[in-house]
Design a protein around this motif. Structure first.
Motif, PDB file in Angstrom:
ATOM      1  N   GLU A 140       5.946 -25.774   9.019  1.00 39.06           N
ATOM      2  CA  GLU A 140       4.793 -25.613   8.512  1.00 39.06           C
ATOM      3  C   GLU A 140       4.427 -24.143   8.081  1.00 39.06           C
ATOM      4  N   GLN A 143       8.092 -23.281   5.494  1.00 36.82           N
ATOM      5  CA  GLN A 143       7.911 -24.469   4.612  1.00 36.82           C
ATOM      6  C   GLN A 143       9.572 -24.618   4.129  1.00 36.82           C
ATOM      7  N   GLN A 166       7.387 -35.730   9.687  1.00 29.37           N
ATOM      8  CA  GLN A 166       7.472 -34.925   8.268  1.00 29.37           C
ATOM      9  C   GLN A 166       8.638 -35.179   7.478  1.00 29.37           C
TER      10      GLN A 166
END
Length: 472
Positions: A140, A143, A166
């Motif tokens: 997050e 990245q 994810q």
């Protein structure tokens, strides 16, 4: 028996020495780098662009890193990260560091379509909270396009569901059961449970009588780590007993005597320890004259170049060590490249199984990236699709080609291995050639069915039967 969800397992790096275990780092840097070499191994001469594209789209076992151009990669790095455990007494950092060394070699040879790879890793610090925070930071905040090459006691049980949510397909070295029971995780190794099962197969083939004892250190994962070996022992008509000792072992003499007395004369003893602890037991057994009272076996961590030297002449042919990878002196190109990269990019590291796991993970990731359209290398969706699509990946380190799988019950792509024994000087010798790990639980049964259906791996083992030694 399905893989049991354990949060924690106390298994340290196979190649760690006593000093390394005592001084393991408590904080991982944002990025770790192996020492640079002055010359990259075995560049390919006179390779034109078309040949290079073909070679790297099929980056399989070979004698050079990446394109082998000898030209350094430039531009924006492709960043790949992982969660690894590195705390006092539980230091897995040698595996990712070997993967970093391979990436450095690739970067000196054209990188990924001209771009370098950068590896970052987060330390889980041995706590579930830090393991969860590390994974979320990587995805997050940082990245990253891929999660790969991690060696952790916590990453799989804590983060497997998050990675799947994810959309990340993770290549790592597995320890807890969740590393093998998660469809979006595929390990280069087979972990302590399947490895000790392979050791049990080798020991039982040598005819122990009455009883076989398995042993590991006390941890919430200990029962799982030894359970598959126990099933096989009982299916073979022998009595099984599992014994767990507090770590670190303080009185190795008492432990060795206890294990041999429990097994009885002619029985078997299977060790599921890392080198410092396993060596304590074996050397104590030697000092007490216990070597020939039982048949000895061990899981993969004792397949390390430093272990054979430490054991010495008394243990020649006397301990059966499961080897999930080819011998360290295997002359074939991919293992020779591992030795070259280790010598030139990380010369202070001994040769060992955990380093092989990191090297092979790096090879798989590079293979997936080089097969991609360069325009998609910054897209996590495209990168993880490429990783998940890896099939029939050839490596001289493995008995059969590796594949990601994505199977519902979980992935165990490395499911054949060797039985190796020390030569009494400085070498492990292959006694068995490649053999199948017994499919005695649902995950491996499903894996073998998927393999038989075709398209994942080849039918014949990639066998090299040798005995030239550790190469160290």
């Amino acid at each position: 028996m399905t893989a049991i969800a354990f949060v924690f397992v106390l298994v340290t790096a196979a190649c760690a020495s006593d000093d390394e275990a005592d001084t393991a780092a408590t904080q991982a840097p944002a990025a770790t780098e192996a020492p640079a070499a002055t010359e990259a191994p075995a560049p390919a001469d006179d390779m034109d662009d078309d040949m290079a594209d073909d070679a790297m789209a099929m980056d399989q076992a070979g004698d050079f890193c990446g394109l082998g151009t000898g030209e350094p990669a430039t531009g924006e790095p492709i960043v790949i990260g992982n969660v690894t455990t590195s705390i006092p007494g539980i230091d897995f950092s040698s595996g990712p560091l070997m993967m970093q060394a391979y990436f450095d070699c690739v970067n000196d040879n054209g990188g990924i379509h001209g771009r370098p790879i950068q590896m970052v890793w987060e330390n889980d610090n041995g706590t579930p909270e830090d393991a969860a925070a590390a994974a979320r930071k990587l995805i997050e905040t940082d990245q990253l396009v891929a999660i790969g090459g991690g060696f952790s006691i916590l990453d799989c049980p804590v983060n497997a569901a998050y990675y799947e949510e994810q959309g990340y397909n993770v290549v790592l070295a597995g320890v807890p059961g969740e590393c093998f029971s998660s469809p979006n995780i595929a390990a280069t190794n087979m972990g302590p449970a399947y490895s000790l099962l392979g050791a049990a197969q080798a020991v039982i083939a040598k005819g122990p009588v009455n009883k076989v004892v398995t042993t590991t250190g006390v941890s919430p994962a200990a029962e799982y780590a030894n359970s598959l070996a126990g099933v096989f022992i009982e299916q073979s008509g022998l009595e099984w007993e599992d014994v767990q000792y507090e770590l670190p072992i303080q009185d190795a003499t008492s432990v060795a005597l206890d294990l041999v007395n429990r097994a009885g004369d002619g029985g078997g003893v299977l060790l599921n320890y890392t080198p410092p602890e396993g060596l304590k037991i074996l050397k104590a057994a030697e000092e007490q004259g216990l070597i020939d009272r039982v048949i000895w076996g061990a899981s993969t961590p004792l397949n390390d170049s430093s272990v054979v030297v430490a054991l010495g002449a008394a243990w020649e042919g006397k301990v059966n060590v499961n080897a999930e990878f080819s011998l360290l002196d295997d002359p074939r190109p991919d293992v020779e490249l591992y030795r070259q990269v280790s010598a030139e990019y990380w010369p202070e590291s001994p040769l060992g199984s955990f380093q092989q796991m990191g090297f092979v993970a790096g090879r798989i990731i590079v293979h997936a990236l080089l097969g991609m359209d360069p325009a998609d290398l910054d897209d996590p969706v495209a990168v993880n699709a490429a990783i998940g699509a890896v099939k029939n990946f050839q490596s001289d380190h493995l008995c059969k080609p590796w594949y990601f799988g994505g199977l519902e019950l979980g992935n165990v792509p490395n499911n054949w291995d060797y039985n190796v024994v020390p030569d009494g000087v400085d070498r492990m010798i292959d006694e068995s050639g490649c053999f199948e790990i017994a499919a005695i639980e649902p995950i491996l049964v499903a894996v073998r069915e998927a393999e038989a259906a075709g398209g994942l791996t080849s039918d014949e083992p990639n066998n090299w039967k040798g005995g030239l030694g550790s190469g160290s």
